[in-house]
Design an enzyme around this catalytic site. Structure first.
Site, PDB file in Angstrom:
ATOM      1  N   GLY A  42       0.820  -1.190   0.000  1.00 34.99           N
ATOM      2  CA  GLY A  42       0.000   0.000   0.000  1.00 34.99           C
ATOM      3  C   GLY A  42       0.859   1.248   0.000  1.00 34.99           C
ATOM      4  O   GLY A  42       2.057   1.196   0.286  1.00 34.99           O
ATOM      5  N   CYS A  43       0.246   2.382  -0.323  1.00 38.89           N
ATOM      6  CA  CYS A  43       1.014   3.621  -0.442  1.00 38.89           C
ATOM      7  C   CYS A  43       1.546   4.058   0.917  1.00 38.89           C
ATOM      8  O   CYS A  43       2.742   4.337   1.059  1.00 38.89           O
ATOM      9  CB  CYS A  43       0.178   4.699  -1.102  1.00 38.89           C
ATOM     10  SG  CYS A  43      -1.454   4.966  -0.386  1.00 38.89           S
TER      11      CYS A  43
END
EC number: 1.2.1.38
Lengths: 346, 346, 346, 346
Positions: D149-150
């Site tokens: 995920g970011c």
């Protein structure tokens, strides 16, 4: 591999040249010249370049430039390039001027609109106006390029096919320009102060913008008759992007479809101009970070006007990108070399 | 104290009315009507109103409205007000419609531009077009107000003094509109999605905007002759504010100073129109959150054009503020009641 | 009606005071003092004030101020107010200092964090720290107010109820501050240049912000023990608004509901603090242009932390609004006088 | 040249993959799959791609994909990839999942945080977590990649060197995340509506973000002990960019310089992590459009905390860029292939 020097190392023009040239097959940045900060490393001003530029910036010194580089890009304030370019006269160095110094053929016009002394006539005569798609052949043979202004690039690419094909009259041309704030450069001023500029639309330089005579000079030459356009500029709260909305009286009955066809034919060999389909208009974000000029067209039958919207990234097609496009043509390389990236979206 | 109902409680028009009426000496919000969310509390949609609005939203019910309120503001989508206003015909309730339902006198025009069935002729005849500064006297005697669109408010206040005084011709009028995103309302759509809209200028509805016939209708009446303007609209990445840049051919030789004098005289009894000094142009931030319309003027001698820039807050002078200004006149109150706040800056 | 002078006429603090005082029943702006631009009209700097301010700005002159005004607001850079306030010592003039000059009781701390000479001890002793909700009674009797910084206002209102009620420990308090750019003031700098600031998050003054000792001083006094908080600040691409996200270790088991109840009780007589419901968090836009501080609370059971988010408008509750709130208390007026406006949304 | 299929053709992940792969020497986009808009041309959704993508989007069809492509990127909503990836089990196709489907090893955790049924255990076991700099060797041998995920990418690259080297304790780790709006994807919603989002900071999903268990899972494994971090997320009014500001208690006395040295050594073979000099902090604009993660470090002696700021472009290093970086490693290519562009500034 040819070597490049960039003069004016701490401005936005310079770092956009560095960004684009990083992917260029035939060009490498050899020297970055800064009068105000030579000796320093460009990453102290622009940390995003960390890892990409090794050498410190240097002071301008013509002899070493002639020895070591093949092309010089001038990303300098008004008045600098016209002093420095003649120093390369006896060399084979190609000079590309991103400032306005060599754009106006009339010394009187330059002095009126820029408020400075004009370049000498012989220098003006040598410089080719680098609106690439329009002056393609002249650019190929040039040694000195006067790179167009950001608004003229957008406005002229939008207007010329209609004017050349005489589907519009030359009276009453209105060009409403809207630009991002990066066009004002790197120096902090009241008009680029975030708190004042954000959430704001600011008309500026109404009737006084130095791009007015540049646009009129090119249009007049193409029309074979003096054209005076009404041109205004507005500051928009965004970093990059520029759009000109253009209004011109139709000279004859014609449909939007026919105008679109005409523009597509006009630009069919020029990949950096994209003509929108009927009903669609360009946005600045569609060309963000790229060398594209997107053009939308609409015939307004109610008012007999042709409405043209022409969008560019002011720092790419409006400055550094077109400069590299010109360098490519001057050297016989693929026109899109270094400029093939997809626009960044969103 | 008179009582107000606001129809369309979950839109931006409604909450701007609530904000402005909160400071009004003679008006209080009694009912907020929402067809989609009646029963809910408005603070569940708009938490910024916490502490200001106590009652839940209600469903539209004409009998109780007639009993309990004196003025109804319609901040409703197109097509709603024309159905509801006739229900108040036998009452003394004043109706102010912020939608476009009653703006166009021609049913054909409404149906063409709005794509819906027009209001009945008798209703259209009763409605006074509430461009306050221009139709001051008619507004005073009105029972039903058709509140102008945001772009027409800006464009007409900018154009009418010049047109009425015949210093411009009526051909070739070009109006280039630039608006903040709140003009598109509260409903999330692709064209109001942050990631697409931010850092972007988007021309939209070119040749199709429903404000075109509204502007032309008023100008034609004033000129005594059919006028077709060329009008375009652009979405700008900001929340509030709207500017029209207007281009018109001068009908006679006149200086910028003389035009400014003429405009100042024209609006001298109207505090909400402020005329800029020579060389100065309005910005949208200068009117942020206020009912002002700031106008800048420039005679472009090169092209014989009058350039007008007219800035408003689209949600105040372009909607809720002007609606309250009209209510004030209709009831004999101070015109600026509830509207006296200084614009918010920066 | 009492008369006000504002010192520091060209800054954002000054124009926000002018905006808010315009609606004040008991106060009117009599003099605007500017050391750099006296003799000029403030509308030449801030055109949005056209029609609201008639007199030109003046140079600071203590005798005429004592004669003509009752309250002086200092919206001046660091180091100015501490020199000027003593000049009013023998008068009845009330002084409210929006700068940091009188905030730190320790001269050493001031000199370390501000890098300037501190105010004399006797002046520091007279000044009441105007965090209105917390020091309500002291403010009522004050003649000199030291108005809190923007971040401390947000952080302290968020932390104090938990700390005072000992539901959190005083170790490991982390305050992550995020502010709009207007907090940096009116002077254009590289860090407030639109093109660099837009589309950017910039951590700044990490470990060095002068609001650190201000926060710690207040918390330590309340806890009766030295507290050192970890506090950071980030510049966010917007004009107004500030939020502190605060993390503190829970001293005992407690539910989010119970914490919310506790905060609601704590602030129940203080309308400008609004406590969010469970699951809801404040946003800066919900307080835009208003004097509100909105606080959201969450007990993170996984980590035994209390998470607090506290949002204000940095120019209102964080500066001019709280200053007026203090003036109201000092003079026995309604606490919300001049501050009753609904936040502007969207 | 290997062939690529992108599943989820109308999302931001897909177009960022297209943009980056356009410059890749060994990969070409062969198929764009869209379940909702197959048969349409992607340029009808994304006009900026005009001239770059010729073929219409297709419906997912595993047989033809196995025949025609070598790598499949899943830029799909939660729950899709875990259904589709097993279909490639018997083929040599490499699968890179940009969604969260394969990130959590614990089915219970996935079901709790995502609210959906977890992927089968055997699929989870095959997937390598593609945090490239940390799991370099595992990625090289992978056939299925779970792309991080970011927020986890930013937070983990910022924390791991300190945690692994035991200079911080694992209690009280606080991660304050700030992200641009593009992280919320392409679908218009109230929370991504321009008028509400602009000029606003919005804390969201406090205590509920699905990136919490992802971060904790990795940190726990590295520490060899269960770690629960306090992690919050804030929506910032910009399009691209993400920063995590991280606070951790120091386990021993150490200077900022020593921490910087340690981080530089840790990442010395990893060009996409750039460690700032002492006193300097990263900004999101410095990595705009690029695969870089810039990290700044500060030892706060007052509070015995290590403050870490870690900035990425959420769509590049936080999604498509890291996915390509993983593909490069899996295939033995230069790690930076297709990712060598200079960040776009300003």
């Amino acid at each position: 591999m040819k070597n490049v020097a960039i003069i004016g190392g701490t401005g936005y023009g310079a770092i956009e040249l560095i960004r684009l040239l990083h992917t260029h097959k035939h060009l490498q940045v050899k020297k970055i010249i800064s009068h105000s900060q030579f000796g320093e490393h460009i990453t102290s001003v622009y940390p995003h370049l960390t890892g990409f530029v090794e050498e410190p910036m240097e002071e301008f010194e013509v002899t070493s430039l002639i020895e070591e580089v093949d092309i010089v890009f001038f990303a300098t304030p008004a008045g600098v390039a016209k002093e420095l370019i003649p120093k390369f006269a006896d060399s084979t160095v190609q000079c590309i001027d991103l400032s306005g110094d060599l754009r106006l053929h009339s010394k009187e016009a330059y002095e009126k609109w820029y408020g400075k002394q004009a370049a000498p006539k012989e220098l003006l005569n040598q410089a080719v106006y680098g609106l690439t798609e329009i002056y393609h052949e002249q650019v190929k043979g040039a040694k000195i390029i006067s790179n167009p202004g950001c608004f003229p690039t957008s406005a002229l690419l939008g207007l010329i096919p209609a004017l050349e094909n005489k589907i519009i009259t030359s009276n009453h041309i209105v060009i409403d320009g809207k630009t991002a704030v990066s066009g004002a450069g790197r120096t902090p001023t009241a008009s680029t102060h975030f708190s004042d500029t954000n959430e704001n639309i600011t008309p500026y330089k109404i009737g006084k913008h130095q791009h007015i005579p540049e646009i009129d000079q090119v249009l007049s030459k193409i029309a074979g008759d003096a054209i005076n356009t009404t041109f205004t500029t507005h500051l928009i709260p965004m970093t990059r992007g520029l759009i000109c909305t253009i209004y011109a009286e139709l000279a004859k009955e014609i449909s939007t479809e026919a105008v679109i066809d005409l523009y597509r034919t006009y630009y069919e060999k020029h990949r950096f101009v994209r003509i929108k389909e009927i009903g669609a208009f360009p946005t600045t974000k569609d060309v963000y970070g790229s060398n594209y000029c997107d053009i939308g067209l609409h015939v307004d039958e109610r008012t007999n006007q042709l409405i043209i919207a022409s969008a560019i990234d002011n720092l790419v097609k409006g400055a550094a990108g077109q400069a590299i496009q010109n360098a490519n043509l001057m050297n016989g390389w693929e026109e899109a070399e270094g400029l093939d990236a997809i626009p960044i979206f969103p």
